[in-house]
Write a protein that holds these residues in place. Sequence first.
Motif, short mmCIF file in Angstrom:
data_model
loop_
_atom_site.label_atom_id
_atom_site.label_comp_id
_atom_site.label_asym_id
_atom_site.label_seq_id
_atom_site.Cartn_x
_atom_site.Cartn_y
_atom_site.Cartn_z
N LEU A 69 12.68 9.51 6.73
CA LEU A 69 11.88 9.04 6.07
C LEU A 69 12.15 9.06 4.72
O LEU A 69 12.68 8.06 3.94
CB LEU A 69 10.37 9.24 6.35
CG LEU A 69 9.71 8.71 7.56
CD1 LEU A 69 8.33 9.01 7.98
CD2 LEU A 69 9.51 7.20 7.44
N HIS A 70 12.22 10.23 3.98
CA HIS A 70 12.12 10.25 2.82
C HIS A 70 13.46 11.55 2.50
O HIS A 70 13.15 12.64 3.14
CB HIS A 70 10.88 11.00 2.19
CG HIS A 70 9.92 10.13 2.50
ND1 HIS A 70 8.79 10.07 3.28
CD2 HIS A 70 9.53 8.72 2.11
CE1 HIS A 70 8.03 9.09 3.41
NE2 HIS A 70 8.52 8.10 2.67
N MET A 71 13.98 11.24 1.38
CA MET A 71 15.19 11.97 0.79
C MET A 71 14.63 13.19 -0.34
O MET A 71 13.59 12.30 -1.14
CB MET A 71 16.22 11.38 0.40
CG MET A 71 17.16 10.64 1.49
SD MET A 71 17.78 12.09 2.66
CE MET A 71 18.66 11.03 3.87
N PHE A 130 -0.56 7.51 0.93
CA PHE A 130 0.81 7.64 1.19
C PHE A 130 1.32 8.19 -0.33
O PHE A 130 0.92 9.31 -0.39
CB PHE A 130 1.43 6.02 1.50
CG PHE A 130 0.66 5.80 2.71
CD1 PHE A 130 0.66 6.18 3.94
CD2 PHE A 130 0.51 4.54 3.06
CE1 PHE A 130 -0.04 5.86 4.85
CE2 PHE A 130 -0.26 3.60 3.82
CZ PHE A 130 -0.32 4.50 5.06
N HIS A 131 2.13 7.50 -0.82
CA HIS A 131 3.01 8.10 -1.84
C HIS A 131 2.37 8.15 -3.37
O HIS A 131 1.68 7.19 -3.65
CB HIS A 131 4.36 7.19 -1.94
CG HIS A 131 5.23 7.40 -0.84
ND1 HIS A 131 5.58 8.71 -0.53
CD2 HIS A 131 5.46 6.78 0.33
CE1 HIS A 131 6.37 8.55 0.82
NE2 HIS A 131 6.19 7.39 1.14
N ALA A 132 2.85 9.18 -3.88
CA ALA A 132 2.14 9.62 -5.37
C ALA A 132 3.59 9.57 -6.05
O ALA A 132 4.38 9.69 -5.96
CB ALA A 132 1.56 10.53 -5.26
N ALA A 147 10.05 -0.44 0.19
CA ALA A 147 9.16 0.41 -0.32
C ALA A 147 9.65 1.39 -1.36
O ALA A 147 8.94 1.89 -2.21
CB ALA A 147 8.11 0.89 0.74
N HIS A 148 10.87 2.16 -0.94
CA HIS A 148 11.03 3.07 -1.81
C HIS A 148 12.32 2.77 -2.73
O HIS A 148 13.72 3.30 -2.52
CB HIS A 148 11.85 4.19 -0.85
CG HIS A 148 10.59 5.17 -0.24
ND1 HIS A 148 9.72 5.90 -1.23
CD2 HIS A 148 9.73 5.00 0.76
CE1 HIS A 148 8.89 6.32 -0.44
NE2 HIS A 148 8.82 5.68 0.75
N PRO A 149 11.94 2.02 -3.75
CA PRO A 149 13.06 1.95 -4.78
C PRO A 149 13.33 3.31 -5.72
O PRO A 149 12.45 4.14 -5.53
CB PRO A 149 12.49 0.82 -6.06
CG PRO A 149 10.90 0.88 -5.74
CD PRO A 149 10.57 1.29 -4.40
N PRO A 192 15.42 0.92 7.80
CA PRO A 192 15.64 2.14 6.73
C PRO A 192 14.46 2.36 6.06
O PRO A 192 13.32 1.50 6.00
CB PRO A 192 16.77 1.70 5.86
CG PRO A 192 16.44 0.19 5.91
CD PRO A 192 16.09 -0.15 7.45
N HIS A 193 14.14 3.59 5.50
CA HIS A 193 13.05 3.73 4.72
C HIS A 193 13.05 4.03 3.17
O HIS A 193 12.26 3.91 2.49
CB HIS A 193 12.11 4.68 5.46
CG HIS A 193 10.75 5.06 4.69
ND1 HIS A 193 9.76 3.77 5.20
CD2 HIS A 193 10.13 5.78 4.27
CE1 HIS A 193 8.68 4.28 4.53
NE2 HIS A 193 8.86 5.56 3.73
N ASP A 194 14.36 4.66 2.83
CA ASP A 194 14.22 5.33 1.78
C ASP A 194 15.80 5.17 1.20
O ASP A 194 16.54 4.56 1.87
CB ASP A 194 14.07 6.69 1.80
CG ASP A 194 13.78 7.51 0.30
OD1 ASP A 194 13.68 6.68 -0.53
OD2 ASP A 194 13.67 8.74 0.53
N ASN A 246 0.77 -1.43 -0.07
CA ASN A 246 0.06 0.13 0.03
C ASN A 246 0.87 1.29 0.01
O ASN A 246 0.20 2.18 0.21
CB ASN A 246 -0.94 -0.11 1.23
CG ASN A 246 -0.27 0.20 2.60
OD1 ASN A 246 1.13 0.64 2.48
ND2 ASN A 246 -0.91 -0.12 3.62
N THR A 247 2.14 1.10 -0.23
CA THR A 247 2.86 2.37 0.16
C THR A 247 3.26 3.28 -0.87
O THR A 247 3.36 4.43 -1.10
CB THR A 247 4.30 1.96 0.92
OG1 THR A 247 3.70 0.95 1.92
CG2 THR A 247 5.14 3.00 1.56
N THR A 248 3.97 2.49 -2.13
CA THR A 248 4.64 3.17 -3.00
C THR A 248 4.26 2.81 -4.46
O THR A 248 3.53 1.51 -4.79
CB THR A 248 6.14 3.07 -3.31
OG1 THR A 248 6.57 1.81 -3.18
CG2 THR A 248 6.68 4.06 -2.01
#
Length: 503
Positions: free
Chosen positions: A303-305, A485-487, A190-192, A238-240, A144-146
């Motif tokens: 979380l995000h760069m 979440f992400h778009a 989740a953040h390729p 890690p997240h990103d 459900n994230t990215t």
Amino acid sequence: MRTYAQQNPVDPPDRPGWVDGIDNPYLHGPYTPVISEVTAVDLEVVAGEIPPDLYGAYLRNGPNPVLAPKGMYHWFDGDGMVHGAYFRDGRASYVRKWVRTRALHDEIERGTVELAGIMGPFDLSRVGDGRRTVNPDYCKDTANTTLNYFNGRILAQWYNAGRVHALDPLTLDTIGEETFGGALDTTLNAHPKVDPRNGDYLDYDYGDFKSYLTYYVVGADGRLKHRAQIDLPGPRLPHDTTFTPNYTILHDFPLYHDVDVLRRTGHRVVQFHRDQPSRFGMIPRLGTQEQLRWFEFTPGYVLHMVNAWEDGDWITMDGCFQPDPTIRRDPAEGSLASMLAYLRYRGHLRRWRMNLRTGEAREEQLDDLNVEFCLPDTGLYGVKSRWSYHQRIPTDLQTLTFDGLVKYDHAQGTREVYEYEAGWYPSEAPFARSTRGGDEDAGYVVTLATHVMDYRSEAWIFDARRITAGPICRVRIPARVAPGFHASWVPGRELWGDAPPSH
Ligand SMILES: [Fe+2]
């Protein structure tokens, strides 16, 4: 049953009946899950005109549970629902569909939810001998994230490292689990990141019991190019990630769970270790652990760069930094206190610089606004970008939402803010480059928003060069869009081929 009700106390009608029995703010008001999939064409334009040079798709992932959860519901637990707003020739269409995950398929067959969400407790007997531990064996993987466009498909991925689900970019139907030709035998974060220059897909796997990351590079043709194991001091969260043309930058933050507590209780209890540094690991694109260099910085969490780029011997990276990610629970919030506290974000835009020759590390706070969900023009990932678009997060609300769109100028060190009208719940807002080309910010910023009182939903299109003017076009979405979440923005040439000359 409404202990936590800061939003509209009247829930929308298009909701599953079971939410009425669960006291959780992320299941009510604007966050209430919907009950259907939708496909709609020729959407009504409420204000302005859809720019003819806006060509492509706004895609957003988010949680939308089908069945009542097992145990406590965390906002990250809802079944992935993908929203697509497509813009072409001055017209718009909309699609929303669930991601058909293995877990959702099994639950619909059985009629009940069997796996716990991220608040546990986990049935760790599912992890086998402890060496082949995969989080989704005992924690529900919702995809459900990215959403990221790669090799002709949309890849839906999950926050806690999950399976990769491939979707058709136009219908949003789930094609199946992506294994890159059988080469992927772990989960993935989740953040390729996809390198816009050569199409490489960069990601890594991590896990609750794994004291290492497994780093992957998949080529533009969908075949594995490289894989390397990176040892860590213990399991991390890690997240990103970011990258430059030559390096991938991995994360090790002092915010992690105690494995013994997890084994003993079945709960992932995360703590901030303020005496340990934040670390970024620089690995050559196709490098190994022996070539990786760690740089140490102020303790905290990210979380995000925004982006990273090379400048001589230096690598510069901007991102949204949380100096004190301690989970400050309010005991009055009962069993949901940890979730509500975790989602009360406090952070700011920060810059880190790392010298590959001397090993020097520098960092500076760039601003004090409480911002997250940060995106540059993703067509500039890996090279120096001037602008980025962020969401401002209010600090006085019970749930996570956005009250302003912020445009940063990283060259001048300035920002502009557009404050959303009260009552609207917008989504992450990526940049969509104009088909006419032009300067770096020649294009649009697009989001989906829902009003908390009457639950109408709209797509908003901002002129990226003057976001403070507000949306230049508002399109009615004929169905309710719950926050998520992400778009990402998928250029029309990937979906339909090159734009016609009239654009
Ligand atoms: Fe994220």
